[in-house]
Write an enzyme that holds these catalytic residues in place. Sequence first.
Site, short mmCIF file in Angstrom:
data_model
loop_
_atom_site.label_atom_id
_atom_site.label_comp_id
_atom_site.label_asym_id
_atom_site.label_seq_id
_atom_site.Cartn_x
_atom_site.Cartn_y
_atom_site.Cartn_z
N ASP A 41 0.90 -1.14 0.00
CA ASP A 41 0.00 0.00 0.00
C ASP A 41 0.95 1.19 0.00
OD1 ASP A 41 -1.46 2.29 0.82
OD2 ASP A 41 -3.04 0.98 1.54
N HIS A 42 1.10 1.80 -1.15
CA HIS A 42 2.21 2.77 -1.26
C HIS A 42 2.02 3.98 -0.35
CE1 HIS A 42 -0.39 4.90 -4.10
NE2 HIS A 42 0.43 5.93 -4.03
N HIS A 44 -5.80 2.78 0.90
CA HIS A 44 -5.10 3.97 1.41
C HIS A 44 -5.87 4.70 2.51
CE1 HIS A 44 -2.91 2.98 -2.11
NE2 HIS A 44 -3.62 3.68 -2.98
#
Length: 489
Positions: free
Chosen positions: A177-178, A240
């Site tokens: 999950d950047h 996110h």
Amino acid sequence: EQHPKAVIVIFGATGDLAKRKLFPSIYRLVRNNKIGKEFAVVGVGRRPLTNEEFRHNVQESIQSSIEDSTETDEFSSHFYYHPFDVTNPSSYNELKTVLHELDNSYNTEGNRMFYLAMAPEFFGTIASNLKKEGLTDTKGWSRLVIEKPFGHDLPSAQTLNQELREVFNEDQIYRIDHYLGKEMVQNIEVIRFANAIFEPLWNNRYISNIQITSSEVLGVEDRGRYYEHSGALRDMVQNHMLQMVALLAMEPPIKLATDEIRSEKVKVLRALRPVNEENVSDYFVRGQYYSGSLFNKSVPAYREESNVDEQSMTETYVAGKVMIDNFRWAGVPFYIRTGKRLKEKSTKIVIQFKDIPMNLYYNRKEDLAPNLLVIHIQPDEGITLQLNAKKTGSGVYGKPIELDYCNNCLDGINTPEAYEKLIYDCMRGDATNFTHWDEVALSWSYVDTISHAWKKEKAELAFYRAGSAGPKEADELLERDSFHWWHVG
Ligand code: BG6
């Protein structure tokens, strides 16, 4: 600290993510001396490319990060291309030979990172073939990095997870999950747990609501096919947005270890108040953009984008009120909103504190402003604290002032990219900033009930003009609770 060593295999090496994020991040890791000479990257893809062509692509992708152009040949010489058919066992066999040779020539000790940055329908096939053909069978470590989407709902995520778990243990699986790699998202924890002035106030007695906004200027670009079936809820909220909620709401972990942090985040996700078909419109708003203009350029409606249905009901915007039914947060709404084709690119968190018991400074025209703590995630990185102070001049009136800290102003604009940190973490075996299966499962089950209700048309689709601040229904969501979205600079 020793440089980590590994061969990194990127599936989907001719794709957008590799070009925009992965190659530049690996370059920066080398340039910043986080990894040394003992690494190689094997790009894998369907297209037949030579090593030279591939290296040329790599060089192009790092142009904007280059400081000294003489380094780029050395850097790109670590990159190899391997044409590949994910369903064909002989492809894996050939790859195995390549990896063995690279292990020897780069002294990478059998450490392997398999990075899946391609169409998710092949994740399971690739994982099982890697095992079957013996590619994970080395004297070093093998880790699997999985890009989103991790399934499109809970059942499909479970299926995928089972396929992966037949081959890899949970601690070998790194689900990206950047947002968890972003500097200021990582800073949430430090702001909370390293400051005596916040932690005692961090609960429903002193916080009135929390607002998380992630707005984008971009539309769906060429991702219509994916986005039509995803929409903002699956694309942004499931991962996110809920991850940010979890970091803001979790209890202090007993120590900063991966498992401890994860288990606190999981508890938050377990406490999310489920939304159902009957009440979905009390909690969530979905929107879609129609044509408009951005920076003086006219842009089409979502329904006119390529690979998008003319009558599409896919949401390009979501606003929601997330309730966490536990002792700390009972009664405190976490408002979230995210959307495409909005007027600015910006991600921010606003923590609004409750009013003081009595206002001595009421000046007949205005109420005192509440205290706000703003965490600027991007593009600015920083923290603002809004307080009240005396208004200069006669009379004793309060007025809001701001204490400002700008992170990317002080440390230079070169704060590390999210992917740079995540690749490095994975090479060192630190999974803290990756999502654990339990987190994925819980956030899917929360999101699934919302999408089911929407499918049954249990809520209106609110339209907003491209280039605007989103649909008015998102404002009404807060007005019902006597709040409003804070527009903080
Ligand atoms: C991705 C979504 O996960 O996040 C994209 O798939 C979105 O649709 C992107 O644009 C936003 O990331 P960032 O880092 O630009 O905020």
